[in-house]
Write a protein that holds these residues in place. Structure first.
Motif, PDB file in Angstrom:
ATOM      1  N   PRO A  82       0.077   3.487  -8.039  1.00  0.00           N
ATOM      2  CA  PRO A  82      -0.844   4.326  -8.507  1.00  0.00           C
ATOM      3  C   PRO A  82      -1.716   4.963  -7.588  1.00  0.00           C
ATOM      4  N   ASP A  83      -1.831   6.376  -8.110  1.00  0.00           N
ATOM      5  CA  ASP A  83      -2.421   7.363  -6.954  1.00  0.00           C
ATOM      6  C   ASP A  83      -3.586   6.882  -6.569  1.00  0.00           C
ATOM      7  N   TRP A  84      -4.589   6.301  -7.231  1.00  0.00           N
ATOM      8  CA  TRP A  84      -5.898   5.710  -6.781  1.00  0.00           C
ATOM      9  C   TRP A  84      -5.800   4.753  -5.861  1.00  0.00           C
ATOM     10  N   GLU A  85      -4.688   3.913  -5.986  1.00  0.00           N
ATOM     11  CA  GLU A  85      -4.622   2.580  -4.897  1.00  0.00           C
ATOM     12  C   GLU A  85      -3.919   3.295  -3.736  1.00  0.00           C
ATOM     13  N   ARG A  86      -3.030   4.177  -3.781  1.00  0.00           N
ATOM     14  CA  ARG A  86      -2.541   4.695  -2.490  1.00  0.00           C
ATOM     15  C   ARG A  86      -3.829   5.429  -1.880  1.00  0.00           C
ATOM     16  N   GLU A  87      -4.586   6.085  -2.304  1.00  0.00           N
ATOM     17  CA  GLU A  87      -5.776   6.593  -1.808  1.00  0.00           C
ATOM     18  C   GLU A  87      -6.893   5.845  -1.185  1.00  0.00           C
ATOM     19  N   TYR A  88      -6.835   4.732  -1.923  1.00  0.00           N
ATOM     20  CA  TYR A  88      -7.721   3.638  -1.355  1.00  0.00           C
ATOM     21  C   TYR A  88      -7.284   3.128  -0.015  1.00  0.00           C
ATOM     22  N   PHE A 104     -12.615  -4.862  -5.534  1.00  0.00           N
ATOM     23  CA  PHE A 104     -11.417  -3.682  -6.132  1.00  0.00           C
ATOM     24  C   PHE A 104     -10.484  -4.326  -6.763  1.00  0.00           C
ATOM     25  N   LYS A 126      -7.372   5.419   3.024  1.00  0.00           N
ATOM     26  CA  LYS A 126      -8.653   5.982   3.744  1.00  0.00           C
ATOM     27  C   LYS A 126      -9.211   4.304   4.454  1.00  0.00           C
ATOM     28  N   ASN A 170       0.937  -1.275   0.050  1.00  0.00           N
ATOM     29  CA  ASN A 170       0.030   0.004   0.069  1.00  0.00           C
ATOM     30  C   ASN A 170       0.795   1.269   0.047  1.00  0.00           C
ATOM     31  N   LEU A 203      -6.965  -3.259  -8.277  1.00  0.00           N
ATOM     32  CA  LEU A 203      -6.211  -3.029  -7.144  1.00  0.00           C
ATOM     33  C   LEU A 203      -5.023  -4.247  -6.946  1.00  0.00           C
ATOM     34  N   LYS A 261     -10.997  -4.500 -10.182  1.00  0.00           N
ATOM     35  CA  LYS A 261     -10.932  -3.284 -10.773  1.00  0.00           C
ATOM     36  C   LYS A 261      -9.596  -2.817 -10.778  1.00  0.00           C
TER      37      LYS A 261
END
Length: 426
Positions: free
Chosen positions: A42-48, A104, A51, A36, A109, A107
């Motif tokens: 990727p930015d979206w993975e880090r954000e996931y 995820f 959170k 993580n 992840l 998608k």
């Protein structure tokens, strides 16, 4: 730098996943790949992941609030609950938590991480079940191993479709093997290794462990009640005479990754302040990599009328690898490990009696029961009365017995067995 023999993958979520990976650093070429938070994620993975972690830590801290906090935590814990052990039955059906993660994964992840390893034939060894899901879903080219980080495990640790999976599970005990059979994992994919403990606290022939234990038993048995009954056992199993034995008694208090229960650390030093000032007791307060916990402990030491380094030390580093190294080093002199029953439960195998604070979550309830079963765990009486009950525990020889019970009844050699497994596959 060590030769890289595996891709060693963990998650930066609390301490458990990375603590289990740390003893295998030499296999990983001195690198733990953090699923993580790795370079290029990727930015979206880090954000996931950010959170997800924030939500878990927030709920863990809320647990101490009456009613609403307990209720919110209970809802979260329900989805990672470990079912009752008996009767032996088919538990292979997927659960909601697995379906959530797979939604995820489908998608994308974790796909990027596996693509960066597409030319690697090295074994993929992970301490995080979602990483094992990802490696198998995206057809990682090498063998896949998943190390179990608690004394029992929920259904989420096994694959979505276990009968079709090629992931191999490195489990801490026969009991956990039987659990994974109930989850539908093929027997040939379950290997009992034990939990990987730090090799710097053991030694190839357990020479380091036994030297530390020989000293510790004397410290924990001031009235000789344990030794008067079990000296022959000590002579046969430990075979070590401590040199330059000097008190004080050393207590190491460790908070969890979310920083929960740090207030107990303050209670310990406040109630034992007089004995600390007399140099009869020394306390290590373990803040891990949490700067806010370090700052809390620093202020607590002053509030207790003590000085940092004057009988109270703080184990802290912003870098987790450095923190693990500091923590393992302080265990050589530690006589009592006081913590909630997390993955540190396995450290009882080093001959450390565990005073257990309140478990947080289903897996820690099972860890607590395991520590009680093997005799090395003691439920913490009220911390505010530690100055009264600690001398009683010492005088009775109970803590010396707990130290030996951990050494005799828990597995020490997990890291060495995993090393051997990987080397034999070459």
């Amino acid at each position: 730098m060590s030769e890289k023999k595996i891709n060693l993958v963990a998650a930066d979520m609390g301490y458990g996943h990375q603590r289990a990976a740390y003893p295998l650093l030499d296999l990983g070429g001195d690198e733990i790949i953090t699923i993580n938070n790795y370079a290029g994620i990727p930015d979206w993975e880090r954000e996931y992941w950010v959170k997800s972690l924030r939500s878990y830590e927030h709920i863990s801290r809320l647990k101490k609030l009456p009613l609403i906090g307990t209720l919110i935590f209970a809802v979260m814990d329900f989805f990672q609950k470990i079912p009752a052990r008996y009767p032996f039955r088919d538990l292979s059906q997927p659960i909601i938590q697995q379906k959530y993660f797979y939604r995820f994964i489908k998608k994308g992840l974790g796909k990027h991480l596996i693509e960066t390893m597409k030319d690697s034939q090295l074994p993929f060894v992970t301490t995080f079940f979602v990483a094992a899901y990802i490696a198998e879903y995206y057809n990682y080219s090498g063998d896949i191993y998943c190390i179990i980080c608690d004394t029992d495990a929920s259904r989420s640790w096994a694959p979505l479709h276990p009968a079709l999976s090629r992931t191999k599970f490195l489990v801490p005990s026969q009991k956990v093997k039987e659990r994974f059979l109930m989850y539908g994992v093929k027997e040939e994919n379950i290997i009992i290794t034990g939990f990987p403990l730090p090799k710097e606290n053991i030694g190839v022939n357990q020479e380091i462990l036994k030297k530390d234990l020989a000293r510790r038993v004397i410290e924990l048995d001031p009235s000789k009640k344990y030794r008067d009954h079990y000296q022959s056992l000590l002579d046969s199993e430990v075979q070590n005479k401590p040199e330059n034995f000097v008190p004080p008694l050393v207590i190491t208090y460790a908070v969890g990754g979310a920083g929960a229960q740090k207030e107990i650390g303050e209670l310990i030093i406040r109630k034992l302040a007089l004995e600390i000032k007399k140099n009869n007791i020394r306390v290590n307060l373990v803040a891990g990599n949490r700067v806010e916990v370090k700052e809390y402990f620093t202020a607590a030491i002053l509030r207790a009328g003590l000085a940092l380094g004057g009988g109270v030390n703080i184990i802290y580093s912003p870098d987790k690898i450095n923190y693990f190294s500091q923590f393992n080093n302080c265990l050589h002199d530690t006589d009592i490990l006081w913590t909630k029953p997390s993955e540190l439960s396995f450290y009882s195998a080093l001959g450390l009696p565990i005073i257990m604070s309140t478990p947080v979550g289903s897996q820690e309830d099972f860890n607590r029961n395991w520590l009680l079963d093997i005799g090395t765990g003691v439920d913490s009486p009220p911390p505010e009365y530690v100055a009264e009950w600690l001398p009683d525990l010492l005088a009775s020889g109970r803590l010396a017995r707990a130290a030996m019970d951990g050494f005799l009844n828990a597995e020490q050699m997990g890291a060495y067995k995993i090393n051997q497994l990987i080397n034999d596959k070459k």
